[in-house]
Design a protein around this motif. Structure first.
Motif, short mmCIF file in Angstrom:
data_model
loop_
_atom_site.label_atom_id
_atom_site.label_comp_id
_atom_site.label_asym_id
_atom_site.label_seq_id
_atom_site.Cartn_x
_atom_site.Cartn_y
_atom_site.Cartn_z
N GLN A 50 0.88 -1.37 -0.09
CA GLN A 50 0.04 -0.01 -0.01
C GLN A 50 0.82 1.21 -0.08
O GLN A 50 0.50 2.07 -0.55
CB GLN A 50 -0.75 -0.15 1.26
CG GLN A 50 -1.87 -0.96 1.05
CD GLN A 50 -3.01 -1.03 2.38
OE1 GLN A 50 -2.34 -1.19 3.45
NE2 GLN A 50 -3.94 -0.89 2.08
N TYR A 54 0.53 4.16 -2.45
CA TYR A 54 0.58 5.57 -2.23
C TYR A 54 1.82 6.46 -2.87
O TYR A 54 1.60 7.49 -3.40
CB TYR A 54 0.72 5.61 -0.65
CG TYR A 54 0.56 7.20 -0.24
CD1 TYR A 54 -0.53 7.73 -0.20
CD2 TYR A 54 1.87 7.87 0.00
CE1 TYR A 54 -0.48 9.20 0.15
CE2 TYR A 54 1.71 9.21 0.49
CZ TYR A 54 0.69 9.78 0.55
OH TYR A 54 0.74 11.07 0.88
N GLY A 70 -3.22 11.80 2.68
CA GLY A 70 -3.38 10.40 3.16
C GLY A 70 -4.94 10.18 3.43
O GLY A 70 -5.14 8.89 3.57
N PHE A 73 -6.38 8.92 0.26
CA PHE A 73 -5.82 7.76 0.10
C PHE A 73 -6.85 6.45 1.09
O PHE A 73 -7.15 5.45 0.16
CB PHE A 73 -4.41 7.49 0.24
CG PHE A 73 -3.96 6.03 0.13
CD1 PHE A 73 -3.81 5.27 -1.09
CD2 PHE A 73 -3.49 5.34 1.46
CE1 PHE A 73 -3.38 4.08 -1.12
CE2 PHE A 73 -3.19 4.22 1.23
CZ PHE A 73 -2.90 3.25 -0.17
N ALA A 74 -6.87 6.97 2.29
CA ALA A 74 -7.53 5.94 3.06
C ALA A 74 -8.89 5.95 2.63
O ALA A 74 -9.48 4.60 2.60
CB ALA A 74 -7.24 6.53 4.50
N GLU A 77 -8.91 3.82 -0.39
CA GLU A 77 -8.74 2.21 -0.10
C GLU A 77 -9.90 1.86 0.54
O GLU A 77 -10.40 0.40 0.35
CB GLU A 77 -7.61 2.34 0.82
CG GLU A 77 -7.03 1.06 0.83
CD GLU A 77 -6.54 0.23 -0.40
OE1 GLU A 77 -6.65 -1.10 -0.45
OE2 GLU A 77 -5.66 0.96 -1.17
N HIS A 119 -8.39 2.54 8.52
CA HIS A 119 -8.11 3.31 7.33
C HIS A 119 -7.49 4.59 7.34
O HIS A 119 -6.43 4.89 6.79
CB HIS A 119 -9.21 3.00 6.22
CG HIS A 119 -9.16 1.70 5.58
ND1 HIS A 119 -8.33 1.32 4.56
CD2 HIS A 119 -10.17 0.80 5.64
CE1 HIS A 119 -8.68 -0.12 4.25
NE2 HIS A 119 -9.98 -0.23 4.76
N GLY A 123 -3.86 5.60 6.57
CA GLY A 123 -3.41 6.40 5.38
C GLY A 123 -2.54 7.85 5.88
O GLY A 123 -1.60 8.42 5.36
#
Length: 146
Positions: A50, A54, A70, A73-74, A77, A119, A123
């Motif tokens: 991951q 990223y 972050g 991205f979290a 995801e 998450h 992230g």
């Protein structure tokens, strides 16, 4: 992207996964000491994968500070989790998938189910760790040509 940046992104992902394992009881509202179980190594490898995702896709393309990157991205995801995660969706289009050893190592690993707060913690930690190292010009901003 240089090998050093790939290495840093993977290491940041593994470190974020380890930190998540350590704070997971607190995120769940339990006051207990964290315990690393037998699957911790697998979670570290998934975290490294991951981190590579990223570092190669999100960090160079999403504008803003590391905390925002972050969080984006979290959430992406988390939303992609039912489909196998972003790595599964993007598959061969990821830059690190062209590295045979890396792609073979990460190919069969399935992301572990995480709650949205987990998450987000992962992230944001990943983004802060990736964004913490200065670039060659001394800034902490990402340089896609580096």
């Amino acid at each position: 992207m240089t090998f050093t940046r790939l290495l840093r992104a993977g290491a940041a992902g593994a470190a974020a996964a380890l930190l998540l394992d350590l704070v997971k009881p607190l995120l769940a509202g339990r006051a207990e000491l964290p315990a690393l179980d037998r699957d911790a190594g697998t979670r570290l490898l998934v975290g490294a994968g991951q981190g590579l995702l990223y570092g190669t896709v999100v960090e160079p393309r999403v504008p803003g500070p590391p905390l925002l990157k972050g969080a984006v991205f979290a959430l992406a995801e988390y939303l992609a989790d039912p489909a196998g995660g972003l790595s599964h969706i993007l598959g061969v289009h990821l830059p690190h998938s062209r590295l045979p050893v890396v792609s073979d190592l990460l190919e069969d690993l399935e992301p572990h189910d995480r709650e949205v707060l987990e998450h987000l913690a992962f992230g944001v930690t990943l983004a802060v760790l990736c964004g913490a190292a200065p670039s060659r010009n001394g800034s902490t901003d990402f340089d896609p040509d580096d």
